[in-house]
Design a protein around this motif. Sequence first.
Motif, PDB file in Angstrom:
ATOM      1  N   GLY A  24       0.816  -1.198   0.000  1.00 53.58           N
ATOM      2  CA  GLY A  24       0.000   0.000   0.000  1.00 53.58           C
ATOM      3  C   GLY A  24       0.855   1.256   0.000  1.00 53.58           C
ATOM      4  O   GLY A  24       1.964   1.277   0.534  1.00 53.58           O
ATOM      5  N   GLY A  25       0.347   2.296  -0.623  1.00 52.09           N
ATOM      6  CA  GLY A  25       1.065   3.555  -0.672  1.00 52.09           C
ATOM      7  C   GLY A  25       1.940   3.728  -1.897  1.00 52.09           C
ATOM      8  O   GLY A  25       2.411   4.830  -2.173  1.00 52.09           O
ATOM      9  N   ARG A  26       2.186   2.665  -2.629  1.00 51.89           N
ATOM     10  CA  ARG A  26       2.991   2.786  -3.838  1.00 51.89           C
ATOM     11  C   ARG A  26       2.149   3.381  -4.965  1.00 51.89           C
ATOM     12  O   ARG A  26       0.960   3.092  -5.086  1.00 51.89           O
ATOM     13  CB  ARG A  26       3.542   1.426  -4.275  1.00 51.89           C
ATOM     14  N   ARG A  27       2.778   4.208  -5.809  1.00 49.43           N
ATOM     15  CA  ARG A  27       2.066   4.825  -6.922  1.00 49.43           C
ATOM     16  C   ARG A  27       2.926   4.748  -8.181  1.00 49.43           C
ATOM     17  O   ARG A  27       4.147   4.906  -8.131  1.00 49.43           O
ATOM     18  CB  ARG A  27       1.739   6.286  -6.613  1.00 49.43           C
ATOM     19  N   PHE A  28       2.249   4.504  -9.316  1.00 52.90           N
ATOM     20  CA  PHE A  28       2.929   4.381 -10.594  1.00 52.90           C
ATOM     21  C   PHE A  28       2.289   5.334 -11.605  1.00 52.90           C
ATOM     22  O   PHE A  28       1.107   5.674 -11.501  1.00 52.90           O
ATOM     23  CB  PHE A  28       2.835   2.951 -11.122  1.00 52.90           C
ATOM     24  N   ASP A  29       3.072   5.712 -12.595  1.00 54.30           N
ATOM     25  CA  ASP A  29       2.538   6.540 -13.673  1.00 54.30           C
ATOM     26  C   ASP A  29       1.707   5.718 -14.651  1.00 54.30           C
ATOM     27  O   ASP A  29       0.854   6.260 -15.363  1.00 54.30           O
ATOM     28  CB  ASP A  29       3.681   7.220 -14.438  1.00 54.30           C
ATOM     29  N   ALA A  30       1.962   4.409 -14.694  1.00 57.84           N
ATOM     30  CA  ALA A  30       1.204   3.530 -15.593  1.00 57.84           C
ATOM     31  C   ALA A  30       1.120   2.137 -15.004  1.00 57.84           C
ATOM     32  O   ALA A  30       2.062   1.662 -14.358  1.00 57.84           O
ATOM     33  CB  ALA A  30       1.859   3.477 -16.973  1.00 57.84           C
ATOM     34  N   VAL A  31      -0.006   1.505 -15.215  1.00 55.38           N
ATOM     35  CA  VAL A  31      -0.187   0.081 -14.910  1.00 55.38           C
ATOM     36  C   VAL A  31      -0.610  -0.591 -16.204  1.00 55.38           C
ATOM     37  O   VAL A  31      -1.572  -0.152 -16.851  1.00 55.38           O
ATOM     38  CB  VAL A  31      -1.248  -0.155 -13.817  1.00 55.38           C
ATOM     39  N   ALA A  32       0.120  -1.613 -16.611  1.00 55.15           N
ATOM     40  CA  ALA A  32      -0.183  -2.330 -17.852  1.00 55.15           C
ATOM     41  C   ALA A  32      -0.594  -3.755 -17.525  1.00 55.15           C
ATOM     42  O   ALA A  32       0.076  -4.439 -16.736  1.00 55.15           O
ATOM     43  CB  ALA A  32       1.041  -2.339 -18.771  1.00 55.15           C
ATOM     44  N   ILE A  33      -1.688  -4.189 -18.123  1.00 53.62           N
ATOM     45  CA  ILE A  33      -2.157  -5.568 -17.955  1.00 53.62           C
ATOM     46  C   ILE A  33      -2.367  -6.138 -19.352  1.00 53.62           C
ATOM     47  O   ILE A  33      -3.445  -6.043 -19.942  1.00 53.62           O
ATOM     48  CB  ILE A  33      -3.466  -5.639 -17.133  1.00 53.62           C
ATOM     49  N   TRP A  34      -1.300  -6.687 -19.911  1.00 52.97           N
ATOM     50  CA  TRP A  34      -1.356  -7.250 -21.259  1.00 52.97           C
ATOM     51  C   TRP A  34      -1.692  -8.739 -21.192  1.00 52.97           C
ATOM     52  O   TRP A  34      -1.015  -9.494 -20.505  1.00 52.97           O
ATOM     53  CB  TRP A  34      -0.014  -7.099 -21.972  1.00 52.97           C
ATOM     54  N   ASN A  35      -2.711  -9.163 -21.893  1.00 50.98           N
ATOM     55  CA  ASN A  35      -2.974 -10.589 -22.127  1.00 50.98           C
ATOM     56  C   ASN A  35      -3.254 -11.422 -20.880  1.00 50.98           C
ATOM     57  O   ASN A  35      -3.056 -12.638 -20.897  1.00 50.98           O
ATOM     58  CB  ASN A  35      -1.793 -11.235 -22.874  1.00 50.98           C
ATOM     59  N   CYS A  36      -3.700 -10.793 -19.790  1.00 50.21           N
ATOM     60  CA  CYS A  36      -4.110 -11.613 -18.645  1.00 50.21           C
ATOM     61  C   CYS A  36      -5.336 -11.053 -17.921  1.00 50.21           C
ATOM     62  O   CYS A  36      -5.901 -11.726 -17.062  1.00 50.21           O
ATOM     63  CB  CYS A  36      -2.952 -11.814 -17.664  1.00 50.21           C
TER      64      CYS A  36
END
Length: 333
Positions: free
Chosen positions: A177-189
Amino acid sequence: MSTYELSPCPICASRRAHEVADADEVTREVEGLWAFHMRRLRPETPPARLVDRVAFSQHPPIRVVQCDECGLVYRNPSERACELRALYADDAPDEAVLASLFENQRIAYRVQAERLTRETGRAGTGLEVGSYVGAFLIAAREQGWCFEGLDINERATTFARAHGCRVTVGDLQSVAGGRRFDAVAIWNCFDQLPDPRRAALAARALLAPGGVLAIRVPNGAFYVALRKRLRSPLAPVARALLAHNNLLTFPYRSGFTPDALTALLEHTGFRVQRVVGDVLVPVADEWTRPWAAWEERAIKRVLRTLARAGRAGTHSAPWIEVYARAVPRRPVD
């Protein structure tokens, strides 16, 4: 042996759905898929190289339906969620198969990395869910991203780490918890997850303000439209289009349509920026007959061109990618 359960639509919870394929029709698809690939592969092809061509992690579905409310195509009955997780966690292809997948995917994922960079406006930090052999992580690094991976398969993550990727064994709910990203990618799953709504909310919580979620899924509308042609004079063409895009036998838990996926994201705190029609990454390798490799390239080139002709074209593309930006509002529960 897998156990199954009847379930409502995993997106809208409606129980109103119509049948797309019953058990006998799925069996005929399985037979057709084997015949299709046996003509195109050399006789001495090792059994391990049949993975993700005629042999998939999940068994063929018992029945495929389409939701009358949101249009999602899904298995019903479907495997229990706990068994599905164990299936993917324990899947252990040999090193040669992983290496072949890595080489095929690394080139194709450069397109996704470039497209994601355009959608975000710059490279930044990212998390790929279902990173598997790490091909996208390498492609993203080449674009200047600082991406890390997340996968439940220990053998695949070991392979990815050996290629210099930062990967953690786990799922979306295991990210600190508390982590932040500029992008989250969910390819093919994303299509294999038992609760896509929960996954979208979890991804939303991991994104920095204005961050982008990128999802790539098989197009359920394409499967429904083409399988209707499997008992018509156009059956050979329909079978080829489905088989070359890993849609024959429906080896997925869910087949999203552009409209169904857009609706899901808009109800979980996102604003959809772009929907792109695409095809399956190339699967031809050294075991594929030369004419069959040429056939695959030609078919996918035509399909990709048609799919990218305009927004409406995404409804007739075998695969779709959706790019959505997190909006500053509380997601609807």
